[in-house]
Design a protein around this motif. Structure first.
Motif, PDB file in Angstrom:
ATOM      1  N   ARG B  49       0.813  -1.223   0.000  1.00 58.85           N
ATOM      2  CA  ARG B  49       0.000   0.000   0.000  1.00 58.85           C
ATOM      3  C   ARG B  49       0.842   1.268   0.000  1.00 58.85           C
ATOM      4  NH1 ARG B  49      -5.379  -0.263   1.692  1.00 58.85           N
ATOM      5  NH2 ARG B  49      -5.059   1.502   3.085  1.00 58.85           N
ATOM      6  N   ASN B  52       1.705   2.756  -3.819  1.00 58.37           N
ATOM      7  CA  ASN B  52       0.901   3.775  -4.509  1.00 58.37           C
ATOM      8  C   ASN B  52       0.395   4.823  -3.524  1.00 58.37           C
ATOM      9  OD1 ASN B  52      -1.098   2.371  -3.208  1.00 58.37           O
ATOM     10  ND2 ASN B  52      -2.478   2.283  -4.956  1.00 58.37           N
ATOM     11  N   ILE B  54      -1.359   4.641  -1.007  1.00 56.70           N
ATOM     12  CA  ILE B  54      -2.715   4.550  -0.479  1.00 56.70           C
ATOM     13  C   ILE B  54      -2.645   4.333   1.039  1.00 56.70           C
ATOM     14  CG2 ILE B  54      -3.153   2.055  -0.685  1.00 56.70           C
ATOM     15  CD1 ILE B  54      -5.588   4.384  -2.222  1.00 56.70           C
ATOM     16  N   VAL B  82      -1.991  11.616  -6.258  1.00 54.88           N
ATOM     17  CA  VAL B  82      -2.954  11.377  -7.338  1.00 54.88           C
ATOM     18  C   VAL B  82      -2.217  11.013  -8.628  1.00 54.88           C
ATOM     19  CG1 VAL B  82      -4.646  12.526  -8.806  1.00 54.88           C
ATOM     20  CG2 VAL B  82      -4.762  12.788  -6.332  1.00 54.88           C
ATOM     21  N   ARG B  85      -0.708   7.467  -8.448  1.00 58.19           N
ATOM     22  CA  ARG B  85      -1.681   6.378  -8.608  1.00 58.19           C
ATOM     23  C   ARG B  85      -2.120   6.198 -10.058  1.00 58.19           C
ATOM     24  NH1 ARG B  85      -4.456   8.878  -3.432  1.00 58.19           N
ATOM     25  NH2 ARG B  85      -2.950   8.143  -1.902  1.00 58.19           N
ATOM     26  N   ARG B  86      -1.875   7.211 -10.881  1.00 60.32           N
ATOM     27  CA  ARG B  86      -2.182   7.016 -12.305  1.00 60.32           C
ATOM     28  C   ARG B  86      -1.128   6.143 -12.977  1.00 60.32           C
ATOM     29  NH1 ARG B  86      -4.403  13.088 -13.454  1.00 60.32           N
ATOM     30  NH2 ARG B  86      -6.092  12.877 -11.971  1.00 60.32           N
ATOM     31  N   MET B  90      -4.017  -0.515  -8.659  1.00 59.81           N
ATOM     32  CA  MET B  90      -4.123  -1.452  -7.539  1.00 59.81           C
ATOM     33  C   MET B  90      -5.403  -2.273  -7.628  1.00 59.81           C
ATOM     34  SD  MET B  90      -3.590  -0.638  -3.538  1.00 59.81           S
ATOM     35  CE  MET B  90      -2.753  -1.886  -2.576  1.00 59.81           C
ATOM     36  N   PHE B  92      -7.626  -4.925  -5.131  1.00 54.56           N
ATOM     37  CA  PHE B  92      -7.719  -5.199  -3.700  1.00 54.56           C
ATOM     38  C   PHE B  92      -8.094  -6.651  -3.426  1.00 54.56           C
ATOM     39  CE2 PHE B  92      -8.092  -0.749  -4.382  1.00 54.56           C
ATOM     40  CZ  PHE B  92      -7.532  -0.135  -3.272  1.00 54.56           C
ATOM     41  N   LEU B 109     -14.757   4.585 -15.737  1.00 60.01           N
ATOM     42  CA  LEU B 109     -14.813   5.739 -14.842  1.00 60.01           C
ATOM     43  C   LEU B 109     -13.495   6.507 -14.807  1.00 60.01           C
ATOM     44  CD1 LEU B 109     -16.663   7.218 -12.704  1.00 60.01           C
ATOM     45  CD2 LEU B 109     -15.180   6.144 -11.024  1.00 60.01           C
ATOM     46  N   GLY B 110     -12.395   5.763 -14.640  1.00 61.70           N
ATOM     47  CA  GLY B 110     -11.085   6.405 -14.550  1.00 61.70           C
ATOM     48  C   GLY B 110     -10.795   7.308 -15.726  1.00 61.70           C
ATOM     49  N   LEU B 113     -13.222  10.391 -16.037  1.00 60.99           N
ATOM     50  CA  LEU B 113     -12.937  11.515 -15.146  1.00 60.99           C
ATOM     51  C   LEU B 113     -11.596  12.167 -15.469  1.00 60.99           C
ATOM     52  CD1 LEU B 113     -14.407  10.332 -11.754  1.00 60.99           C
ATOM     53  CD2 LEU B 113     -15.455  11.596 -13.610  1.00 60.99           C
ATOM     54  N   LEU B 114     -10.788  11.488 -16.253  1.00 56.11           N
ATOM     55  CA  LEU B 114      -9.558  12.134 -16.706  1.00 56.11           C
ATOM     56  C   LEU B 114      -9.814  12.963 -17.957  1.00 56.11           C
ATOM     57  CD1 LEU B 114      -6.852   9.387 -16.103  1.00 56.11           C
ATOM     58  CD2 LEU B 114      -7.294  11.448 -14.792  1.00 56.11           C
ATOM     59  N   ARG B 162     -10.770  -2.405 -14.641  1.00 52.40           N
ATOM     60  CA  ARG B 162     -10.924  -1.013 -14.219  1.00 52.40           C
ATOM     61  C   ARG B 162      -9.554  -0.374 -13.950  1.00 52.40           C
ATOM     62  NH1 ARG B 162     -14.157  -0.487  -8.750  1.00 52.40           N
ATOM     63  NH2 ARG B 162     -12.186  -1.163  -7.867  1.00 52.40           N
ATOM     64  N   ALA B 163      -8.676  -1.155 -13.288  1.00 55.66           N
ATOM     65  CA  ALA B 163      -7.339  -0.631 -12.994  1.00 55.66           C
ATOM     66  C   ALA B 163      -6.525  -0.467 -14.277  1.00 55.66           C
ATOM     67  CB  ALA B 163      -6.622  -1.553 -12.020  1.00 55.66           C
ATOM     68  N   ILE B 166      -6.704   2.960 -16.991  1.00 57.39           N
ATOM     69  CA  ILE B 166      -5.896   4.175 -17.035  1.00 57.39           C
ATOM     70  C   ILE B 166      -4.453   3.844 -17.420  1.00 57.39           C
ATOM     71  CG2 ILE B 166      -7.318   5.595 -15.515  1.00 57.39           C
ATOM     72  CD1 ILE B 166      -5.402   4.904 -13.269  1.00 57.39           C
TER      73      ILE B 166
END
Ligand SMILES: Nc1ncnc2c1ncn2[C@@H]1O[C@H](COP(=O)(O)OP(=O)(O)O)[C@@H](O)[C@H]1O
Ligand SMILES: [Mg+2]
Lengths: 283, 253
Positions: B49, B52, B54, B82, B85-86, B90, B92, B109-110, B113-114, B162-163, B166
């Motif tokens: 953790r 990145n 987090i 931020v 993390r791009r 990660m 989980f 989503l990623g 929002l970018l 999802r990860a 980006i």
């Protein structure tokens, strides 16, 4: 033998639970029954579309009070919904420090303040300085009723979002405000809406905060700085009057009010239970 | 050896006064899979953790040392987490698709929002990532269903997609299969081997067989310390340390 005994016990407990549920339902059912019975006969199109007639003349309606309630509840909503939502988001997402504890305490105490006291507060702070009863004062009083409910329901709803969902958003390289608004808040819009609507329905039915703020009147007014009628106050005034026709109209007004409030409630609750917006986290 | 993408130098991590990671240094070569194994509570998640940042989400957590991503220390005070993390994605332990978002929305989503708004571009990203995550064929006809309506294993692959969306060069995975059944786990393992072509993967696992099957390198942690780090072929057949040998032969752990 033993099994039989257990089944019997099970039956008894089941029965008592149903009995309790029924007992809780009785007052609600009775209220609805009486209001419908007394109100239904007095309700007609005129009731919605016309204004009160002078004393002694039968007929007329509560158009002004229905619109007044909508008007003042809207004022209250405009003031307190954004504020309540923001406060709730703050408490849930950042609510660790002393400021937050103080805010939470304040909000809790506000929830507990009797509504008549809120009415007096708005009277002293708005009606007295402006020297006039006004829709504005009524709206502000109602907004004080709505604010803590919206704030706390928002906080409770957002707190249910597990921390690992926020972490997943942050791990995507999203700034915190994006995570809060696009994932935490947007993901729970329907529950948040429900909280807001329950608060609104609560405010729509309040009489005490309006008695000496908006005061009420017998004609249609859209002026924010003048007295304004509302359903609860109109019902109250008609109900204590000696005229039969007014008392009948009070029943009709009660019917409209109860349908309005129940309607908002039921709509809000079905929103929660709609399949595609339910909370669902799998193992 | 390949290029080093991520280089951890003397990393120490505390939760308030408790030191959970003690002076760990590891280099991660580009396009490889590295596993971290060790008994529970030995600091694997804590270590991962930090990579990145987090870990900053836990109040009282504090990391010292250097983590160089292509030569830049991402723990530096001037570096925005931020941005970090791009570049370092990660996955989980518990599959955690975003609630009330469709499969498509979860994946995109990623990038959305970018700033990517173009529908066809988003669709293209979604397909590409879902394919990489070996999920496309299973979900292509129901992209608008809720992400949470999938099975646990599918949800985890959705989280991987999802990860990936980006496009981070490094992907961290914290026990990604521990909540899954053996078949779903196997799918994720196969997927990891495919990801190695394009990504550097660092995976924490409590399952030594898994580390031996998928990883190129393995680190063995005990009580916050790195006991041994090396190529899997060495660690599992010819460990240098007695503790490692005891752990992999099941004498301790
Ligand atoms: N949020 C936390 N606060 C305090 N101590 C923690 C926290 N998270 C983990 N720890 C402690 O740090 C140590 C390492 O934990 P962790 O990294 O989760 O281990 P692992 O992933 O290897 O099982 C454990 O002793 C654990 O109790
Ligand atoms: Mg762990």
């Amino acid at each position: 033998m033993y099994l039989k005994y257990r089944k019997l016990k099970n039956l008894i407990f089941h029965f008592s639970l149903y009995l309790c549920a029924a007992l809780v339902l009785i007052p609600l059912v009775l209220i609805i029954f009486f209001v419908f019975k007394m109100g239904a006969t007095s309700i007609n199109l005129d009731f919605f579309t016309s204004l009160p007639k002078p004393v002694g003349e039968d007929g007329g309606g509560m158009k002004h009070a229905i619109l007044g309630t909508l008007y003042m509840v809207s004022i209250a909503s405009v003031i307190s919904i954004p504020l309540g939502l923001l406060c709730g988001v703050y408490l849930s997402e950042f609510g660790k420090g002393k400021v937050a504890t103080l805010l939470r305490l304040t909000i809790d105490m506000l929830t507990g303040v009797p509504s008549i006291v809120i009415g007096i507060f708005a009277y002293i702070t708005i009606v007295v300085p402006l020297k006039s009863f006004s829709a504005m004062a009524g709206g502000v009083a109602l907004s004080i009723i709505i604010l803590p409910i919206v704030c706390r329901s928002t906080e409770e709803i957002l707190k249910l979002v597990p921390g690992h969902i926020r972490e997943a958003g942050l791990a995507l390289g999203l700034p915190r405000w994006r995570v809060i608004f696009n994932i935490v808040v947007k993901g729970n819009l329907s529950s948040l809406t429900t909280g807001v609507m329950l608060a609104i329905s609560r405010a729509a039915g309040e009489t005490a905060p309006l008695l000496f703020t908006a005061f009420g009147n017998m004609y249609l007014s859209y002026e924010i700085d003048e007295p304004m009628a509302s359903l609860p106050v109109q019902i109250y005034n008609y109900a204590i009057s000696p005229f039969d026709d007014w008392q009948r109209q009070a029943w009709a007004g009660s019917l409209v009010l109860i349908v309005l409030v129940l309607g908002i409630n039921i709509f809000a609750r079905t929103l929660i239970s709609l399949k595609h917006i339910k909370f669902r986290y799998r193992g | 050896m390949n290029n080093i993408v991520l280089s951890v130098k003397d990393l120490n991590v505390w939760y308030n006064d408790f030191q959970a990671v003690k002076g760990i240094s590891i280099d991660y070569p580009e396009k490889s899979i590295s596993a971290i194994i060790g008994p529970s509570g030995c600091g694997k998640s804590t270590f991962l953790r930090c990579l990145n940042r987090i870990h900053e989400e836990v109040p009282g957590a504090r990391a010292e040392g250097e983590i160089l991503l292509k030569g830049r220390n991402i723990l530096g005070s001037k570096i925005d987490p931020v941005q970090v993390r791009r570049s370092i994605g990660m996955v989980f332990q518990k599959p955690n698709p975003f609630p009330s978002m469709s499969i498509l929305e979860n994946v995109t989503l990623g990038v959305r929002l970018l700033g990517v708004r173009d529908k066809s571009k988003l669709m293209q990203v979604a397909e590409q990532c879902l394919r990489k995550a070996a999920l496309w064929d299973e979900v292509k006809d129901k992209l608008s269903q809720l992400g949470t309506s999938l099975s646990g294993g599918q949800q985890q692959r959705l989280c991987i997609a999802r990860a990936l969306a980006i496009d981070p060069p490094v992907l961290l995975m914290d026990e990604p299969t521990s909540a899954l059944d053996p078949i779903a786990s196997l799918k994720i393992e196969n997927l990891m081997s495919d990801l190695k072509k394009d990504y550097t993967v660092i995976v924490v696992t409590h399952n030594m067989q898994q580390a031996a099957r998928v990883a190129d390198y393995t680190s063995f942690f005990v009580l916050g310390e790195l006991i041994e780090h090396g190529a899997c072929s060495d660690i599992f057949t010819n460990p240098k340390e007695q503790k490692t040998e005891d752990y992999i032969t099941g004498k301790f752990g």
